[in-house]
Design an enzyme around this catalytic site. Structure first.
Site, PDB file in Angstrom:
ATOM      1  CB  CYS A  17      -0.886   0.023   1.230  1.00  0.00           C
ATOM      2  SG  CYS A  17       0.076   0.043   2.742  1.00  0.00           S
ATOM      3  CB  CYS A  20       4.212  -0.326   2.046  1.00  0.00           C
ATOM      4  SG  CYS A  20       2.935  -1.380   2.694  1.00  0.00           S
ATOM      5  CB  CYS A  85      45.049 -24.535  -7.880  1.00  0.00           C
ATOM      6  SG  CYS A  85      45.275 -22.853  -8.471  1.00  0.00           S
ATOM      7  CB  CYS A  88      41.440 -21.110  -9.776  1.00  0.00           C
ATOM      8  SG  CYS A  88      42.889 -21.668 -10.647  1.00  0.00           S
ATOM      9  CG  ASP A 523      14.781  24.900 -33.377  1.00  0.00           C
ATOM     10  OD1 ASP A 523      15.019  26.108 -33.433  1.00  0.00           O
ATOM     11  OD2 ASP A 523      15.466  24.028 -33.946  1.00  0.00           O
ATOM     12  CG  ASP A 725      19.242  19.151 -32.476  1.00  0.00           C
ATOM     13  OD1 ASP A 725      19.644  18.517 -31.505  1.00  0.00           O
ATOM     14  OD2 ASP A 725      19.823  19.206 -33.569  1.00  0.00           O
ATOM     15  CG  ASP A 729      16.987  23.664 -30.182  1.00  0.00           C
ATOM     16  OD1 ASP A 729      17.624  24.694 -30.466  1.00  0.00           O
ATOM     17  OD2 ASP A 729      16.348  23.009 -31.008  1.00  0.00           O
TER      18      ASP A 729
END
Lengths: 864, 73
Positions: A17, A20, A85, A88, A523, A725, A729
């Site tokens: 809700c 929350c 190993c 690693c 524009d 643009d 702009d």
């Protein structure tokens, strides 16, 4: 907050809700180093900025857990090749644990696997594989299909299943309890109901598993919140169910205790109340996922497999492992896995899913292709240029997700109201109880009175039982879950609807603002016009004839061949467009501010403005009226002289895009003022303005002053959108209430502005406004119904009708109404899926649904 | 961590405030119901319990969050 602050979005489980939402938000805001917190109930996600130097993910998780919610972890297993190993193991574990979002990484040397627990959305599987690869090993995902989309779907399905199970139990047993309760009133049906079902202790035995099973979630969740000082909807349910059940048990075990005795056990109230609340949860889980369908559709576009060329061989690899520079092969019918540039081959690609462009787009060597689009006819190879999070599709998904996760101003208010509502409701419940206990019962109680929509009489119920019943009903009927869902569900649907049409809203605030706009400023260059001048008129002194036109254009084009001036380029394009030869000039000289001179085919050519001609004492007076007429139409006129004599005029102008007028007319129909802003001189600007029916022309505005012009319009109390643009702009787009970056293509991440229009089509401005208006209409409808429900429900629940009608609302009816309110809000939102913007509606005769049948990529209109 | 220590302290200090408040509200209800007369013992006790419970629910989050805010400062 330091400069290293990072954006983070984490999933949050358990929110039901609006209160929350405010609890999670407040908890996160209290974590040092965390700011800009926004929690979205509908997506179940919390977005924030955090400073890694001051806070870590554990702090964030703990803060969420502390207030009774949960950041879910995902788990996956990677097959790791090359492990030999123990060191690693350290390397791989270390590499994985260094990734932000990885909580635990355990590498098993014997099995050659790495089990990783991580926060979905914070780190991706691809990043994990890359991290492993970078330390010298190969990793492959073991559990295919466990991607974000599947996980989200799985989580939702799990919630539907869980609430479905609860509903089965509560619904089935609740029906038995109801049959038993109304045994005496069953009439002829009584023969089918065993009498023992009406025994109070049997009803108690049947109700207990409902309260302790499906109802348990409400007690557990509300206690978790209470411990940390927060209240939510669960508390309303828990007190309601708990009180009804508790009083029923007392009246069954101790009928003479004075709580109303056996006649006031109300086991059916506890049982059906639980059943209806669970029904609400189940329906909500079913419908809530549908509002985010758009994002799922986008996610589904992400191809899983790519076919790349490694050496001379073709290899199929997961799409997320394609790297920049890889050569990718695409066959007919296949999806394009990542963004790239076509190297060889030819095909038509369906890009409608990302750009809304209905016609397949032709692709040949050098053309860009977008990941997630569908190859239709031919086969081709392309070089990957953007992979992983950089692809257009990933950027669009991120943008839509961010928009869906953000919060509109109207939502902040609704959340605040809902968040403070719960405590208010409990206070009201005390007031209602005290009123009916001390005054109401004595003044109005009638043993023959009953519940609304129920034959059940209140009978011998005592003052405590009666007051408690009304108090509990107030708690249940006041649940503001519909208020919490009203705005985010509509915003999610709206952001998705926009994305379907190539309109990306950068946030819920952009949607809200776009719905309130009064003025749209375009524009001019590149937005309303093509942004590329074209030759519009050729006027030879020798008289109008095609041959004279061509001769004049031929000489002018050759003169301008080496020019980089846009007007010169337009002349060269026009000559090429007419198939004229454009030889190199023997000599070329640019005269700044005036024009050019050159020798072409052994002839001396001058091309430029009036000043150039007068400085060379060339007399054009016979043609000045013609020149002025062309200039009045907004065209730039260039004078041409050959071998020291006037040869003619050439007019060049920036031409309108084909849908500019249609879009502006539609904006007028929507009641909006349309303005155009340009650096052109007033005469040219007004000529263009007249052609597209602009209301207000703002001419001779330098690029850096565009933002100031927008500010001036805003100072008149107007909500202003700037369309232009996204790069040039940018300041004006940022200043406007809504900045719309048009024709950005698919590199959406770089764009400024609040709304991004992927296609270079002015009509999408109309689409954006209509989608925003439709979304806000839904938000307002939802909020209206949610508040109407509570406004009417609370007085009814408090017993307002009782003195007049002797009827009260039972807790179970209150629960049914509550469930209905949140489901009706979600269903109302789903109607938005049927919304089609006006520019996309076709006449019944035209057949096709999509709106852009005649559109071609914008090309230079040379020679027109 | 510092976070946990503050939380435990906040919980204790808050409880010292909201528990007496809630019990006080319940007691006030009981006394009022007795004073008015005509209510049986069970109704008075039940009513006092309900009022205590609701007061507890109302006061617990309010007090806890205020104490928490002060502690953070």
């Amino acid at each position: 907050m330091t400069e290293q602050a990072l954006s983070l979005t984490v999933p949050v489980e358990g929110m039901t809700c609006a209160s929350c939402v405010s609890h999670v938000e407040n908890a996160l805001k209290e974590v040092p180093g965390v700011s800009d917190v926004a929690v979205n109930l509908a997506t179940g996600k919390a977005s924030m900025r955090f400073d890694p130097g001051r806070a870590n993910l554990s702090d964030i998780q703990r803060a969420v857990d502390d207030v009774g919610y949960h950041v879910p972890l995902a788990e996956l297993t990677l097959d790791v090749r090359g492990l030999t190993c123990a060191s690693c193991v350290d390397h791989v574990e270390g590499a994985l644990k260094e990734l932000r979002g990885v909580e635990e990484a355990v590498v098993n040397l014997g099995l050659g696997t790495a089990r990783v627990r991580y926060i979905p959305g914070v780190v991706t599987v691809g990043q994990m594989k890359r991290a492993v690869r970078e330390v010298g090993y190969e990793a492959q995902e073991r559990s295919a299909g466990a991607d974000a989309l599947d996980r989200e779907r799985q989580a939702r399905e799990e919630e539907i299943r869980r609430q479905g199970r609860n509903l089965m139990v509560a619904g089935a047993i609740g029906m038995l309890v109801m049959l038993g309760t109304f045994y005496d009133m069953a009439g002829p049906l009584q023969r089918w109901i065993p009498v023992w079902l009406s025994y109070k202790w049997v009803l108690g035995l049947l109700t207990t598993p409902i309260v302790l099973g499906p109802g348990r979630q409400f007690f557990v969740n509300s206690w978790r919140g209470l411990r940390h000082g927060v209240t939510d909807m669960n508390l309303l349910y828990a007190t309601g169910i708990g009180a009804a059940y508790g009083i029923a048990v007392i009246n069954t075990l101790f009928p003479s205790a004075g709580f109303g005795g056996e006649g006031a056990t109300f086991f059916e109230s506890a049982a059906l109340l639980t059943a209806f609340i669970v029904l609400g949860r189940w329906l909500e889980a079913l419908t809530r996922g549908r509002t985010s369908e758009a994002i799922r559709k986008l996610m589904k576009l992400q191809p899983k497999i790519a076919r790349v060329l490694r050496g001379d061989t073709e290899e199929e690899i997961p799409a997320e492992e394609v790297e920049v520079g890889d050569v990718v092969l695409v066959r007919p019918g296949e999806s394009i896995p990542v963004d790239g540039t076509v190297r060889d081959g030819y095909s038509a690609v369906d890009e409608s899913m990302l750009t809304g462009e209905s016609l397949p787009v032709e692709k040949k060597a050098g053309d860009a292709v977008i990941g997630g689009t569908l190859n239709r006819t031919g086969a081709f190879r392309f070089v990957a240029t953007r992979v992983g999070k950089e692809t257009a599709l990933a950027q669009i998904i991120k943008l839509v997700e961010d928009a869906q996760a953000s919060k509109a101003p109207i939502q902040k208010l609704a959340d605040w109201v809902a968040g403070h509502f719960i405590l208010g409701v409990h206070m009201l419940a005390i007031a209602v109880f005290v009123f009916w206990f001390f005054f109401g019962y004595r003044l109005f109680f009638d043993p023959q009175s009953s519940f609304i929509l129920s034959p059940y009489r209140l009978g011998e119920i005592g003052v405590f039982g009666f007051s408690l019943l009304l108090s509990v009903t107030v708690l249940v009927i006041s649940c503001p879950c519909a208020v919490g869902l009203a705005t985010p569900s509509a915003m999610m649907a709206g952001a998705g609807k926009g994305a379907e049409h190539g309109v990306l809203f950068k946030g819920a605030e952009a949607i809200e603002n776009a719905s309130k706009l009064r003025t749209i400023v375009f524009d001019k260059t590149g937005t309303l016009t093509r942004g590329e001048p074209s030759v519009t008129d050729i006027v030879p002194v020798a008289g109008a004839s095609p041959k004279a036109d061509d001769e004049l254009l031929h000489l002018a084009a050759a003169t301008e061949k080496n020019s980089e001036h846009p007007l010169g380029e337009a002349i060269v394009r026009a000559a090429h467009g007419r198939g004229l030869a454009v030889p190199d000039p023997l000599s070329f000289n640019s005269i700044p501010g005036q024009g050019v001179e050159a020798r072409v085919d052994g002839r001396s050519v001058l091309l430029g403005n009036r000043r150039l001609m007068s400085e060379h004492a060339l007399e054009f007076s016979a043609h000045l009226s013609h020149a002025e007429r062309l200039e009045a139409e907004g065209k730039t006129v260039m004078f041409v002289a050959v071998d020291g004599a006037p040869a003619g005029l050439i007019a060049v102008a920036d031409t309108l895009k084909e849908h500019s007028l249609e879009a502006i007319r539609q904006l007028h129909r929507l009641g909006l003022e349309v303005a155009m802003i340009t650096g052109d001189n007033r005469r040219t600007a007004e000529a263009i303005g007249r052609q597209v029916e602009i209301d207000r022309v703002l001419a001779e505005v330098l690029p850096q002053d565009k933002a100031e012009q927008v500010r001036q319009l805003q100072s008149q109390g107007k909500k202003v959108a700037m369309v232009g643009d996204g790069v040039n702009d940018a300041p004006a787009l940022a200043q406007a209430d809504v900045g719309m970056a048009i024709g950005s293509g698919t590199d959406v991440a770089k764009e400024t502005g609040h709304v991004i229009l992927i296609k270079d089509d002015v009509r999408d401005v109309v689409v954006a406004l209509e989608v925003a208006k439709a979304t806000m209409r839904k938000v307002k409808q939802n909020l209206f119904w949610a508040f109407v429900y509570n406004t009417l429900g609370i007085p009814l629940g408090a017993g307002l009708l009782y003195p007049f009608l002797r009827l009260i609302v039972s807790p179970e009816l209150a629960a049914a109404m509550m469930a209905l309110s949140s489901v009706s809000v979600t269903l109302n939102t789903l109607l938005l899926k049927r919304f089609v913007p006006s520019m996309h509606r076709r006449s019944p005769t035209s057949g096709a649904r999509t709106p852009w049948p005649d559109r071609q990529p914008v090309k230079a209109a040379a020679g027109e | 961590m510092e976070h946990d220590i503050v939380d435990t302290d906040v919980a204790r200090r808050s409880a010292r405030m909201y528990v007496p408040l809630s019990l006080g509200a319940g007691l006030a209800f009981y006394l009022a119901a007795t004073f008015v007369g005509g209510n049986g013992l069970v109704a008075r006790l039940g009513g006092a319990t309900w009022v205590t419970l609701l007061s507890f629910i109302v006061s617990m989050p309010i007090v806890t969050s205020r104490v928490k805010t002060r502690a953070r400062k």
